[in-house]
Design an enzyme around this catalytic site. Sequence first.
Site, PDB file in Angstrom:
ATOM      1  N   LYS A  32       0.835  -1.197   0.000  1.00  0.00           N
ATOM      2  CA  LYS A  32       0.000   0.000   0.000  1.00  0.00           C
ATOM      3  C   LYS A  32       0.874   1.254   0.000  1.00  0.00           C
ATOM      4  O   LYS A  32       0.656   2.173  -0.789  1.00  0.00           O
ATOM      5  CB  LYS A  32      -0.911  -0.024   1.229  1.00  0.00           C
ATOM      6  CG  LYS A  32      -1.866   1.138   1.279  1.00  0.00           C
ATOM      7  CD  LYS A  32      -2.797   1.055   2.481  1.00  0.00           C
ATOM      8  CE  LYS A  32      -3.759  -0.088   2.323  1.00  0.00           C
ATOM      9  NZ  LYS A  32      -4.743  -0.207   3.373  1.00  0.00           N
ATOM     10  N   ARG A 101      -3.387   2.693   8.849  1.00  0.00           N
ATOM     11  CA  ARG A 101      -3.710   1.408   8.207  1.00  0.00           C
ATOM     12  C   ARG A 101      -2.479   0.544   8.057  1.00  0.00           C
ATOM     13  O   ARG A 101      -1.389   1.035   7.799  1.00  0.00           O
ATOM     14  CB  ARG A 101      -4.233   1.629   6.786  1.00  0.00           C
ATOM     15  CG  ARG A 101      -5.548   2.321   6.671  1.00  0.00           C
ATOM     16  CD  ARG A 101      -5.714   2.728   5.219  1.00  0.00           C
ATOM     17  NE  ARG A 101      -6.824   3.624   5.046  1.00  0.00           N
ATOM     18  CZ  ARG A 101      -8.016   3.256   4.587  1.00  0.00           C
ATOM     19  NH1 ARG A 101      -8.234   2.016   4.239  1.00  0.00           N
ATOM     20  NH2 ARG A 101      -8.976   4.121   4.462  1.00  0.00           N
ATOM     21  N   GLY A 110      -7.964  -7.252   4.657  1.00  0.00           N
ATOM     22  CA  GLY A 110      -8.788  -7.369   5.858  1.00  0.00           C
ATOM     23  C   GLY A 110      -8.188  -8.191   6.990  1.00  0.00           C
ATOM     24  O   GLY A 110      -8.843  -8.432   7.996  1.00  0.00           O
ATOM     25  N   MET A 112      -5.440  -7.484   8.763  1.00  0.00           N
ATOM     26  CA  MET A 112      -4.817  -6.718   9.848  1.00  0.00           C
ATOM     27  C   MET A 112      -5.688  -5.499  10.164  1.00  0.00           C
ATOM     28  O   MET A 112      -6.777  -5.366   9.637  1.00  0.00           O
ATOM     29  CB  MET A 112      -3.406  -6.326   9.452  1.00  0.00           C
ATOM     30  CG  MET A 112      -2.471  -7.511   9.477  1.00  0.00           C
ATOM     31  SD  MET A 112      -0.815  -7.079   8.995  1.00  0.00           S
ATOM     32  CE  MET A 112      -0.986  -6.721   7.286  1.00  0.00           C
ATOM     33  N   ARG A 345      -3.749  -1.263  -6.073  1.00  0.00           N
ATOM     34  CA  ARG A 345      -2.930  -2.478  -5.998  1.00  0.00           C
ATOM     35  C   ARG A 345      -3.396  -3.425  -7.102  1.00  0.00           C
ATOM     36  O   ARG A 345      -4.509  -3.285  -7.608  1.00  0.00           O
ATOM     37  CB  ARG A 345      -3.053  -3.144  -4.631  1.00  0.00           C
ATOM     38  CG  ARG A 345      -4.475  -3.515  -4.272  1.00  0.00           C
ATOM     39  CD  ARG A 345      -4.571  -4.049  -2.859  1.00  0.00           C
ATOM     40  NE  ARG A 345      -5.970  -4.149  -2.473  1.00  0.00           N
ATOM     41  CZ  ARG A 345      -6.396  -4.337  -1.239  1.00  0.00           C
ATOM     42  NH1 ARG A 345      -5.537  -4.419  -0.255  1.00  0.00           N
ATOM     43  NH2 ARG A 345      -7.664  -4.447  -0.970  1.00  0.00           N
ATOM     44  N   HIS A 468     -16.156  -8.861   1.450  1.00  0.00           N
ATOM     45  CA  HIS A 468     -15.068  -9.679   1.975  1.00  0.00           C
ATOM     46  C   HIS A 468     -15.155 -11.117   1.457  1.00  0.00           C
ATOM     47  O   HIS A 468     -14.186 -11.693   0.965  1.00  0.00           O
ATOM     48  CB  HIS A 468     -15.124  -9.643   3.505  1.00  0.00           C
ATOM     49  CG  HIS A 468     -14.101 -10.509   4.140  1.00  0.00           C
ATOM     50  ND1 HIS A 468     -14.382 -11.790   4.558  1.00  0.00           N
ATOM     51  CD2 HIS A 468     -12.798 -10.301   4.399  1.00  0.00           C
ATOM     52  CE1 HIS A 468     -13.292 -12.324   5.067  1.00  0.00           C
ATOM     53  NE2 HIS A 468     -12.316 -11.442   4.987  1.00  0.00           N
ATOM     54  N   SER A 800      12.575 -43.931 -19.261  1.00  0.00           N
ATOM     55  CA  SER A 800      11.421 -43.226 -18.705  1.00  0.00           C
ATOM     56  C   SER A 800      11.444 -43.448 -17.194  1.00  0.00           C
ATOM     57  O   SER A 800      11.426 -44.597 -16.733  1.00  0.00           O
ATOM     58  CB  SER A 800      10.130 -43.768 -19.314  1.00  0.00           C
ATOM     59  OG  SER A 800       9.040 -43.121 -18.699  1.00  0.00           O
ATOM     60  N   CYS A 868       7.258 -40.835 -16.222  1.00  0.00           N
ATOM     61  CA  CYS A 868       5.855 -41.241 -16.328  1.00  0.00           C
ATOM     62  C   CYS A 868       5.243 -41.547 -14.971  1.00  0.00           C
ATOM     63  O   CYS A 868       4.104 -41.975 -14.893  1.00  0.00           O
ATOM     64  CB  CYS A 868       5.696 -42.416 -17.278  1.00  0.00           C
ATOM     65  SG  CYS A 868       6.565 -43.880 -16.722  1.00  0.00           S
ATOM     66  N   TYR A 888      10.797 -34.922 -22.176  1.00  0.00           N
ATOM     67  CA  TYR A 888       9.361 -34.713 -21.977  1.00  0.00           C
ATOM     68  C   TYR A 888       8.952 -35.156 -20.581  1.00  0.00           C
ATOM     69  O   TYR A 888       9.707 -35.831 -19.875  1.00  0.00           O
ATOM     70  CB  TYR A 888       8.565 -35.506 -23.030  1.00  0.00           C
ATOM     71  CG  TYR A 888       8.642 -36.996 -22.828  1.00  0.00           C
ATOM     72  CD1 TYR A 888       7.749 -37.661 -21.990  1.00  0.00           C
ATOM     73  CD2 TYR A 888       9.655 -37.745 -23.444  1.00  0.00           C
ATOM     74  CE1 TYR A 888       7.844 -39.029 -21.770  1.00  0.00           C
ATOM     75  CE2 TYR A 888       9.758 -39.105 -23.224  1.00  0.00           C
ATOM     76  CZ  TYR A 888       8.857 -39.751 -22.386  1.00  0.00           C
ATOM     77  OH  TYR A 888       8.957 -41.086 -22.147  1.00  0.00           O
TER      78      TYR A 888
HETATM   79  C1  PEP Z   1       6.195 -45.718 -11.681  1.00  0.00           C
HETATM   80  O1  PEP Z   1       6.651 -46.583 -10.934  1.00  0.00           O
HETATM   81  O2  PEP Z   1       6.462 -44.511 -11.544  1.00  0.00           O
HETATM   82  C2  PEP Z   1       5.294 -46.087 -12.772  1.00  0.00           C
HETATM   83  C3  PEP Z   1       4.884 -45.184 -13.644  1.00  0.00           C
HETATM   84  O3  PEP Z   1       4.851 -47.350 -12.808  1.00  0.00           O
HETATM   85  P1  PEP Z   1       3.669 -47.922 -11.903  1.00  0.00           P
HETATM   86  O4  PEP Z   1       3.077 -46.786 -11.160  1.00  0.00           O
HETATM   87  O5  PEP Z   1       2.733 -48.548 -12.851  1.00  0.00           O
HETATM   88  O6  PEP Z   1       4.398 -48.881 -11.052  1.00  0.00           O
END
Ligand code: PEP
Length: 943
Positions: A32, A101, A110, A112, A345, A468, A800, A868, A888
């Site tokens: 403020k 304030r 609100g 404080m 603000r 509020h 993965s 994954c 990814y």
């Molecule tokens: C994992 O272990 O991260 C995986 C993707 O396989 P699951 O969860 O099927 O064991």
Amino acid sequence: MTKWVYLFNEVKEAEKISGGSWDAVKALVGGKGSGLLDMTRAGVPVPPFFTVTTEACNAYQKAGKFPAGLWDQELKALKAVEKQTGKKFGDPKNPLLVSCRSGAKFSMPGMMDTVLNLGLTDVTAAGMVKLTGNARFVYDSYRRLVEMFGSVVLGIPDESFEQPLHEYKHEKGYKLDTEMTAEDWAQMVEAFKAVIRKEKGFDFPQDPYKQLELATEAVFKSWNGKRAIDYRNATGISHALGTAVNIQTMAFGNMGEDSATGVAFSRNPSTGDKKMMGEFLFNAQGEDVVAGIRNTSQIETLQERMPKAYAEFMKIAARLEKHYKDMQDVEFTIERGKLWMLQTRNGKRTAQATVKMAVDMALEGLISKDEAVERVTPENVDTLLHPQFDNEAKKNAEKEGKLIAKGVNASPGAAVGQIYFDADMAEKMAKEGKQDTIMVRPFTKPDDVHGMIASKGVLTSEGGATSHAAVVARQFGIPCVVGASAIKIDLDKRIMNVGDIVVKEGEWISVDGTTGLIYVGKIPVSIPSIEDQVELMTLLKWADEICSRKNIRSATDGGPTRGLQVWANADYPKDAQRARSYGAVGIGLCRTEHMFFEPERLPIVQEMILADSSEGRTSALNKLLPSQRKDFDGLFEAMDGYPVIIRLIDPPLHEFMPDEEKLLEEVVTMRVKGESVGLKAKEDLLESVKGMHESNPMMGLRGVRLSIVMPEIVEMQVRAIFEAAADCTLRGIVVKPEVMIPLTGTVKELDWIQPRLERIAAAVMGEKKIKFEYKFGSMIEIPRAAITAADVARDAEFFSFGTNDLTQMTYGYSRDDAERNFLITYQEQGILLKNPFQTIDRHGVGTLMQWAISEGRKTRPNLEVGICGEHGGDPDSIEWCHMIGNNYVSCSPFRVPIARLAAAHAALKHRPVIAKKPAAKKTVAKKAVVKKAVKKVAKKKSK
Ligand code: PEP
Ligand code: MG
């Protein structure tokens, strides 16, 4: 001497002391205070003020008293404000009144304390009556001071003041405060003073300086009040910041019908529309608007009565938005026709408004696309894809007479829950009773925030879109309807009713924060379509563009130089289609075993498991082959052009068999009843199931181990994958199958199984006379695989990370039991800061991943790396994957949009800093100048 106080014209000093950064200025003088300083510098009409720093607050918290020099600096600053305004603090002839304030670095609306009208005493009040000729205004202001001072500074409960006012109005037969006369208010001043005397044993201070000193101290103290602490805990604001205190000349919106006060947002904070939204009241003080007690008017109607002030206000609001490049939440007061801006603000807003404003502002050129992407949080995206009421169900409910009221749609989303009429109950039933609760109140106060946060929805019968309840609900993404005035709430009887329909505490209602409609009972919800959310789609497209920028990432160990791609975990074509529509550009995990659980397939799977020879297994598997091929065909078709990773069977076989205890029970029952038909088969089945029993199945015969012991299953799977891929290719679909081997612990396992499977792949392509791209790779979910990644990458063309298992095995915590048994305690005790099954433990599991990538790419520089496990949809884990060089992340289709945004955030946050090269043009120019000079010299010489 430390500088504790900054005057309205000392913005430069504040910047200097803060090292030039505006963020540091905000930390020093609060949000403020910095806004007021900045507005004053920009020539916006701001009532003169001074700000006591957050450092002073922290010094006070430490010592329990004002730090040395603070009070003197306040007095000196007050003199400067007196000079600027031409008024004097405590002077009956022309008294200066000020507000006091709070104002922390991050807005805590609100949470404080605030005291208004400081400087009013019996003497100055009388002086002001003479000066203004408006005794009603003066005594109304005075009673407000005594009341606020009593409750905020002296800690007397509000009710102690509300009660005498209520009784007085009752005696006089008044309904509204506006019916109170000057004399009435003067009487209330005396009544309130008596409350203070009775409760505290001393009088309301008649020394204005004492008032100011105590009010400053009260604001300091309110930093550590319960509601402020709760709010900081809920929003992650540091407890160490402290609050600044703003002492500002009062501007009066309650000086008569030519005065007004209001709050406004430069764009609609609920929908994001580029149209100012605000409310105001004639002849009132700011708190009346925010408290939602009086019915406010829409800002547009100000134009009729005060066209000049309105035009100036609109101009200033637009200027402020341009200056701060964001939607502004402003407070203003018009005192006898003169406009004063009290605060600006960045306004709080819903997820929908956040996205719309970010996209609109980028398209308007106010901010860049990158900034637009940065402004939206993954949580915002999550909220937008949250369930909403099913339209058909709403229509039906309406037909059945379940639609009971309509209020202001203050914060969008669908909430279904059991109602509770106070914050404590709502919180208790949500936390201890594990109920979905909806908090219902006439209006909310800062003390109610804990109940709101714990609830699925909030409903009030009073108040408007800036009340509020509305502001807090929007901030936390809680569906909320306010001002549903048809609803009568009886807090004593714990019921609410609309006509004959009575809803008792604990009963169910459905609140639609998007439309403002309220229904009795439960209405089913459905998931909103992403395609209909045009701005979100645009923003996510910009996020993808950021990630696909060349050199947005500095290559670690030869890793990718673009950002992360987002793939999805999908087992069935319909999941893949959804993932694709949400923007996934690959399937990172298809858990094939899920297909085995289909009712018509399970008996064949069991037949295969029970077969006692390879031939028996193969014969059962041959029956499964066509359906598996169909599954994969559908996946490839849905992901035409994109990679699809199919994981070979992973779980232990007993998971496909009937439960051992249940079987035993059935066998015993049959024996007892003397039933012989089918008994032998059941007994054999029981024996087989017993034979499969493992003490620790998660670490037993599963994954690649199972494939080695019983290769027939994966051989069938690989045949199905490649036959489907070949058939799709022949139909013109571009397939990129990637076969993933789970639970690898040593490369020797891959050495054993992979060549067999590759032979099948080659055979199918030979049979079908077709070729397409494919890969074989491995999950990295056992620490040994991560550690020996350089070896694993000899066979694996991709990695993965199965971070569910990798976390389980690195910590040695059972992923199925840890949460229930001890993880919550561990988090409560601070042993774990976050649940490692939700957010990657960077220090342990994350470091293993980093090592695995770096080692893997030493063997195979173009190794494709993904994740994954569940972490693939978690923003913090996504950032880590970006940092260590994943190609990814793969997550559930529903989290794909969140992951796309998080990937872009990571890319922007870690973009390489490119050292500025000297500008080429200038060099050329310089050279040209030199050349010219040389020529000149040469000419001269030749002359
Ligand atoms: C994992 O272990 O991260 C995986 C993707 O396989 P699951 O969860 O099927 O064991
Ligand atoms: Mg796993």
